[in-house]
Motif scaffolding. Structure first.
Motif: not given
Length: 500
Positions: A432-435, A468-488
């Motif tokens: 249960s995540l709160a902004p 790591g520790e982050v803050r749940v966003p207040t401007t969007t309705d989900a916490l987003a974890v981004r995974f990026s790869h130069p080719r994939r």
């Protein structure tokens, strides 16, 4: 279906084949290595299965390490079993068709007649003439090699064709369109002048029945004459224009804000193509669009300035907690002139390459890759290549021995685009995540990916664990974890914020 290993059930009309005789439903046509059989009466007792072995309902067949088997199933169906695979022939309900269950491992199936993979909550039907590769795991996967596969998702019949994949997740059937993962974005879908400037369809009256993929539209006050669909009030995730991500959201459809960027600071129209007709959204500096499960293409038309690049968005309904495969897959490749596709996730595959007609003498395996050729000594026409000896890409393989040459075989080693890029352990799906709340984000990621949570980079250790520790966003309705790869490519794993 257990989370540890989702079994596949392939329902056939298992007519006795010409050579099976009696009530036999399958026959062992060929074997290499250890192939064993158990009977319905002694399911835990295994004995060697000779070529020609017939299987009755309730029997099972399994292959050992570096062993393969070929079977005829039913009247004309074919199954090719990879190492460490178990198949069981079922006939549990008199009123239902008999079935073949893939309990573990990997098989390739040819369907001369319609064939059905069943799960607890859905089914995948191979049309006659289709050929698929199926394997079990945290989420069992069916890759379409030829023909068509029909399945049901959210009550809607969908079709997967050669090159597509279907994942039988825990209790779900999910279409995995992997063409955007690891590939450059497709050219933007440019709206025609008529689409971008003038109304092309009359508004749908509120009292009329509206089909699911035909939302009610209204005139855009900022762009006279253009019909747009009202945007959701808030987004779950924001992406920059031109990005082509895969979004993992257990509660999809997903509201995605597309940020137009500095090139389009004013009002713009986003055209989404995911159904029978395009859907348009409008916004200042960006627009929030609704993306259903599957793949959607988008294009942006700006009232002023340059039009940003479009792209594709793929949404998968999963929670991102699937276990990453820690060991390399094992595959057997015969130099028989065919083309083999071998997929891997975390580690390149271990390969057994063999020439069945080599005889007992010594031989040489020839490997041609990237314009270069090398040879490997082979005893009795068989070579095992360790994980990493053959890189991702296309290779040609053939044997020579005593003046004879085997057929040349093409081997394509590809990253499994339908496999998860990461496993997100914290926060869990039920959290249960709160902004504004401080939360721990942790999991495991494949090598080569960078990880950010709400824009903050997360450190990755030698075991590919991130935290790591982050803050749940207040401007969007989900916490987003981004995974990026130069080719994939780019993946977003979402955790929804509790209802406001």
């Amino acid at each position: 279906m257990s989370r540890a290993g989702a079994a596949l059930i392939a329902s056939f009309a298992l007519f006795a084949c010409d050579r099976c005789g009696g009530s036999g439903v399958a026959e062992l046509l060929g074997r290499d290595g250890t192939v064993e059989r158990s009977t319905a009466a002694a399911a835990t007792t295994w004995e060697i299965a000779p070529v020609g072995q017939r299987f009755e309902l309730g029997d099972a067949v399994r292959t050992g390490d570096a062993s393969t088997a070929q079977l005829r199933v039913g009247a004309r169906g074919g199954v090719r079993m990879q190492p460490r695979t178990v198949l069981r022939f079922l006939g549990e309900r008199p009123e239902a068709p008999s079935a073949v269950r893939l309990e573990t491992g990997e098989v390739e199936l040819d369907s001369a007649e319609d064939l059905v993979f069943e799960t607890e909550r859905g089914s995948v039907t191979l049309q006659a003439g289709a050929r698929v590769r199926a394997r079990t795991g945290d989420a069992a996967r069916v890759e379409v090699i030829a023909g068509r596969v029909v399945f049901e998702e959210d009550g809607v019949a969908r079709t997967a064709e050669a090159g597509d994949a279907v994942v039988l997740a825990v209790g779900r059937v999910v279409f995995e369109d992997d063409s955007t993962f690891g590939a450059p974005p497709e050219p933007a879908v440019e709206p025609t002048p008529t689409e971008a400037v003038a109304a092309v369809e009359a508004p749908v009256a509120v009292e009329e029945a509206v089909e699911e993929d035909e939302p009610i539209e209204a005139s855009d006050p900022g762009t006279p004459g253009v019909q747009v669909t009202p945007s959701p009030e808030r987004a779950h995730v924001t992406i920059p224009a031109g990005e082509s991500p895969v979004i993992h959201d257990a509660s999809a459809p997903t509201a995605v804000r597309i940020d137009f960027g500095a090139a389009c600071p004013g009002r713009g129209i986003v055209t989404i193509r995911a159904g029978r007709r395009p859907v348009r959204y409008a916004g200042e500096g960006g627009a929030i669009v609704t993306i259903p499960t599957g793949r959607a293409r988008y294009a942006i038309d700006c009232a002023e300035g340059n039009d940003p690049r479009g792209g594709t968005i793929t949404v998968r309904r999963d929670d991102g907690s699937s276990r990453l495969d820690p060991v390399p897959p094992r595959n057997v490749v015969d130099t028989d002139g065919r083309t083999y596709d071998v997929l891997y996730q975390n580690a390149l595959p271990i390969l057994t390459v063999r020439w069945r007609e080599s005889g007992s003498g010594n031989a040489l395996l020839h490997v041609a890759s990237n314009g270069r050729e090398r040879t490997v000594a082979a005893s009795s026409g068989r070579v095992e290549l360790r994980s990493g000896e053959l890189s991702e890409g296309t290779h040609r393989l053939w044997f020579t021995s005593s003046g004879r040459t085997s057929p040349q075989t093409t081997l394509r080693i590809r990253f499994d685009n339908a496999a998860p890029a990461a496993s997100l352990r914290e926060p869990g799906r039920a959290a249960s995540l709160a902004p504004g709340q401080a939360v721990r984000v942790a999991g495991v990621v494949l090598d080569g990916f960078e990880v950010r949570a709400e824009g903050e980079p997360l450190a990755i250790d030698a075991q590919m664990r991130f935290a790591g520790e982050v803050r749940v966003p207040t401007t969007t309705d989900a916490l987003a974890v981004r995974f990026s790869h130069p080719r994939r490519g780019v993946h977003y794993y979402l955790r929804r914020v509790a209802a406001r």
